[in-house]
Design an enzyme around this catalytic site. Structure first.
Site, PDB file in Angstrom:
ATOM      1  N   TYR A 175      26.272 -36.410 -12.597  1.00 58.46           N
ATOM      2  CA  TYR A 175      25.676 -37.583 -13.242  1.00 58.46           C
ATOM      3  C   TYR A 175      26.558 -38.837 -13.222  1.00 58.46           C
ATOM      4  O   TYR A 175      26.175 -39.852 -13.781  1.00 58.46           O
ATOM      5  CB  TYR A 175      25.337 -37.242 -14.702  1.00 58.46           C
ATOM      6  CG  TYR A 175      23.957 -36.649 -14.861  1.00 58.46           C
ATOM      7  CD1 TYR A 175      23.656 -35.401 -14.328  1.00 58.46           C
ATOM      8  CD2 TYR A 175      22.954 -37.329 -15.548  1.00 58.46           C
ATOM      9  CE1 TYR A 175      22.401 -34.852 -14.466  1.00 58.46           C
ATOM     10  CE2 TYR A 175      21.696 -36.787 -15.700  1.00 58.46           C
ATOM     11  CZ  TYR A 175      21.416 -35.560 -15.169  1.00 58.46           C
ATOM     12  OH  TYR A 175      20.165 -35.020 -15.317  1.00 58.46           O
TER      13      TYR A 175
ATOM     14  N   LYS B  47      26.888 -22.001 -10.560  1.00 59.34           N
ATOM     15  CA  LYS B  47      26.410 -21.579  -9.242  1.00 59.34           C
ATOM     16  C   LYS B  47      27.643 -21.351  -8.369  1.00 59.34           C
ATOM     17  O   LYS B  47      27.752 -21.862  -7.254  1.00 59.34           O
ATOM     18  CB  LYS B  47      25.471 -22.669  -8.691  1.00 59.34           C
ATOM     19  CG  LYS B  47      24.703 -22.295  -7.448  1.00 59.34           C
ATOM     20  CD  LYS B  47      23.684 -21.174  -7.647  1.00 59.34           C
ATOM     21  CE  LYS B  47      23.164 -20.725  -6.286  1.00 59.34           C
ATOM     22  NZ  LYS B  47      22.403 -19.460  -6.336  1.00 59.34           N
TER      23      LYS B  47
ATOM     24  N   ASP C 136      20.177 -19.758 -11.112  1.00 59.41           N
ATOM     25  CA  ASP C 136      18.848 -19.322 -10.655  1.00 59.41           C
ATOM     26  C   ASP C 136      18.411 -18.059 -11.412  1.00 59.41           C
ATOM     27  O   ASP C 136      17.266 -17.924 -11.846  1.00 59.41           O
ATOM     28  CB  ASP C 136      18.824 -19.118  -9.128  1.00 59.41           C
ATOM     29  CG  ASP C 136      19.997 -18.304  -8.593  1.00 59.41           C
ATOM     30  OD1 ASP C 136      20.967 -18.044  -9.347  1.00 59.41           O
ATOM     31  OD2 ASP C 136      19.966 -17.927  -7.401  1.00 59.41           O
TER      32      ASP C 136
ATOM     33  N   ASP D  50      20.227 -30.046 -17.830  1.00 60.60           N
ATOM     34  CA  ASP D  50      19.020 -30.893 -17.823  1.00 60.60           C
ATOM     35  C   ASP D  50      17.803 -30.056 -17.460  1.00 60.60           C
ATOM     36  O   ASP D  50      16.777 -30.087 -18.146  1.00 60.60           O
ATOM     37  CB  ASP D  50      19.223 -32.031 -16.814  1.00 60.60           C
ATOM     38  CG  ASP D  50      17.982 -32.903 -16.696  1.00 60.60           C
ATOM     39  OD1 ASP D  50      17.441 -33.302 -17.738  1.00 60.60           O
ATOM     40  OD2 ASP D  50      17.550 -33.168 -15.551  1.00 60.60           O
TER      41      ASP D  50
ATOM     42  N   ASP E  47      14.514 -28.410 -20.056  1.00 62.00           N
ATOM     43  CA  ASP E  47      13.062 -28.630 -19.936  1.00 62.00           C
ATOM     44  C   ASP E  47      12.352 -27.272 -19.935  1.00 62.00           C
ATOM     45  O   ASP E  47      11.298 -27.105 -20.537  1.00 62.00           O
ATOM     46  CB  ASP E  47      12.707 -29.422 -18.665  1.00 62.00           C
ATOM     47  CG  ASP E  47      12.653 -30.936 -18.924  1.00 62.00           C
ATOM     48  OD1 ASP E  47      13.347 -31.409 -19.857  1.00 62.00           O
ATOM     49  OD2 ASP E  47      11.928 -31.651 -18.207  1.00 62.00           O
TER      50      ASP E  47
END
Ligand code: IPM
Ligand code: MG
Length: 345
Positions: free
Chosen positions: A132, A183, A216, A240, A244
């Site tokens: 970001y 990851k 994942d 982020d 959601d």
């Protein structure tokens, strides 16, 4: 005296923040608020996104900032949102994005056979680095040979402080499990740092169970078995995305609240949802995320009992179906707030 800066923002932001302020006034009439005209309208009027003196005042004069939502189709670059929201996160060094995902009424959960106890976890999203920061560049833009680079920043300090915050919150709040997600199987440098720091900090918390999941797998697991999670700590982008997903599990983005924190400093609170320009100005937006966000803010300001009251009142409205139409009810924005105020008693 406690002082709150209010940035209603764009789209449905001013509507839902107006409602949340009614709840704030009912519970904490002693708290002073000051509204700031920042957002797409201001930008289109005079080109201002986030004045440096306002940013400085946020950090020095106010106990918290309450932000509605930012985003307007008339500003496709979203430059104002970047300067106001990401600017506050970075410049006020609000390194914790605290996002609880708690199901208040099982009927609003999209998963079958899940009870309220099954969805009750908190995401600690790193909020000041990762992908970001805007570090990167474009080369030969607009040509067939174009190159675009977005650098992921992971600092020892940044990774350590968010992981510590997650562990410390878990212990203080009686949570047993902390899961770190990265990851590292594909991102060998930055996420190896996350792995090492997580192991180190975890060693200081032998009373807590720790786990690690690649992001994942975590996304899959949150859908299959959300009850396995208490506290999740992860980087900016993964946080982020996962929040959601978490918002959907708790009944929708219209119920998700968040706090951008650096303990001891001015914090910024915002509903997780966006500005929903398609329904702006119609009086039908769901105010509950903003109302729950005010609850979170009050807890941060040392008034935890007010947050408990707000959550209980919102839960009562959800159970009674006294909600706006996207949750299957028929109330308008102000009526949904009236219902919460009535439930507060
Ligand atoms: C959020 C939002 C922001 C983010 C956008 C508006 C930049 O999606 O707060 O989750 O990605 O952090
Ligand atoms: Mg988001």
């Amino acid at each position: 005296m406690t002082k709150i800066a209010v940035v209603p923002g764009d789209g449905i932001g001013p509507e839902v923040i107006g409602e949340a302020l009614r709840v704030l006034a009912a519970l904490a009439p002693d708290i002073k608020t000051e509204a700031f005209d920042l957002g797409a309208d201001r930008y289109l009027r005079d080109g201002t996104t986030m004045p440096a003196d306002v940013m400085a005042r946020f950090g020095s004069e106010f106990d918290a900032v309450l932000l509605g939502a930012l985003g307007d189709p008339r500003v496709p670059s979203n430059v104002h949102a970047k300067d106001i929201l990401l600017g506050s996160r970075f410049q006020l060094d609000l390194y914790i994005n605290f996002r609880p995902c708690r199901l208040l009424d099982a009927r609003y959960c999209p998963l079958k056979d899940k009870s309220e106890a099954d969805v009750d976890f908190v995401v600690f999203r790193e909020n000041t680095e990762g992908l970001y920061t805007g570090v990167g560049g474009q080369f030969k833009r607009g040509t067939a040979d174009e190159v675009a680079m977005e650098q992921e920043i992971n600092t020892r300090k940044g990774v350590e402080r968010i992981i510590r915050a997650a562990f410390s919150w878990a212990r203080t709040n009686g949570r047993k499990r902390v899961c770190m997600s990265d990851k590292a199987n594909a991102m060998r440098h930055g996420h190896d740092l996350w792995q090492r720091v997580f192991r180190e900090v975890a060693a200081e918390y032998p009373d807590l169970q720790t786990s690690h999941l690649y992001v994942d797998v975590l996304a899959m697991r949150l859908v299959q078995a959300p009850q396995e999670f208490d506290v999740i700590v992860t980087n900016n982008l993964f946080g982020d995305i996962l929040t959601d997903l978490g918002a959907a599990l708790q009944g929708g983005i219209g119920l998700a609240s968040s706090g951008n924190l650096n303990p001891g400093k001015a914090a910024l609170f915002e509903p997780v949802h966006g500005s929903a320009p398609d329904i702006a100005g119609q009086g039908v937006a769901n105010p509950l995320a903003s109302i729950l966000t005010v609850g979170m803010m009050l807890a941060y300001l040392g008034r935890a009992e007010d947050e408990t009251r707000i959550q209980a009142a919102v839960q009562r409205c959800l159970k009674a179906g006294r909600v706006t139409r996207e949750l299957g009810g028929s109330l308008r924005t102000t009526e949904a707030t009236d219902a919460v105020l009535a439930a507060l008693g």
